[in-house]
Scaffold this motif. Structure first.
Motif, PDB file in Angstrom:
ATOM      1  N   THR A 121      63.436  67.941  66.762  1.00 39.66           N
ATOM      2  CA  THR A 121      63.824  67.353  65.485  1.00 39.66           C
ATOM      3  C   THR A 121      63.090  66.029  65.334  1.00 39.66           C
ATOM      4  N   GLU A 122      63.159  65.469  64.161  1.00 36.61           N
ATOM      5  CA  GLU A 122      62.495  64.202  63.901  1.00 36.61           C
ATOM      6  C   GLU A 122      63.213  63.086  64.667  1.00 36.61           C
ATOM      7  N   PRO A 123      62.463  62.092  65.161  1.00 37.77           N
ATOM      8  CA  PRO A 123      63.083  61.016  65.942  1.00 37.77           C
ATOM      9  C   PRO A 123      64.099  60.194  65.152  1.00 37.77           C
ATOM     10  N   GLU A 124      63.984  60.160  63.832  1.00 37.08           N
ATOM     11  CA  GLU A 124      64.938  59.395  63.021  1.00 37.08           C
ATOM     12  C   GLU A 124      66.188  60.194  62.651  1.00 37.08           C
ATOM     13  N   ASN A 125      66.267  61.445  63.038  1.00 38.93           N
ATOM     14  CA  ASN A 125      67.442  62.269  62.751  1.00 38.93           C
ATOM     15  C   ASN A 125      68.499  61.993  63.819  1.00 38.93           C
ATOM     16  N   THR A 126      69.077  60.804  63.746  1.00 37.05           N
ATOM     17  CA  THR A 126      69.976  60.329  64.804  1.00 37.05           C
ATOM     18  C   THR A 126      71.244  61.172  64.931  1.00 37.05           C
TER      19      THR A 126
END
Length: 154
Positions: A121-126
């Motif tokens: 997943t994207e790194p900003e999808n916390t």
């Protein structure tokens, strides 16, 4: 509200929910809505076995889906599963649907004898990262992902 159910059986109603959710997912990421094309693509992917899908339902409404693929694990002479897409409708997030979908695919992979399950997943999808870590997924160190776009090339 009923508990989230994950539907993995074949059937027109489940497929129709999957198409609706998948098209909504595509729009969420900036693509144009195209239910007919989405349905045709999903049908082809599912029919050939290149893609597996599960749908989460609550109160008779599709609220999320997960797609996965099975690939060879060459060194282990086995198979591993890769989660490709996970989507839960924005108004249904934090309801347990994402966890139910991931846990369902983990159970299926274990039952099939898979050596591992991977996802990205994207790194900003916390929120997603927190969910995946709480289930037991860990970052892969020492690998670099590379990609080459073939779109528009002959």
């Amino acid at each position: 509200m009923d508990a989230t159910r994950v539907l993995v059986r074949d059937g027109e109603a489940v497929f129709d929910r999957l198409v609706e959710l998948f098209d909504e997912y595509r729009v969420h990421y900036g693509e144009e809505a195209d239910p007919a094309r989405t349905a045709a693509w999903l049908a082809a992917q599912l029919r050939t076995g290149r893609l597996r899908a599960s749908v989460a339902e609550r109160d008779g409404r599709g609220i999320g889906f997960l797609t996965s693929v099975v690939m060879p694990a060459s060194l282990r002479l086995g198979e591993f599963w890769a989660v490709r897409d996970v989507f839960v409708r924005p108004d249904c997030r934090r309801s347990g649907a994402g966890r139910a979908l991931v846990e369902q695919v983990l159970a299926e992979a274990r039952a099939a004898g898979a050596v591992r399950v991977s996802l990205q997943t994207e790194p900003e999808n916390t929120a997603a990262l927190a969910l995946y870590r709480s289930i037991g997924f860990r970052p892969v160190e020492g690998l670099t992902g590379l990609s080459l776009s073939l779109a528009g090339q002959l």
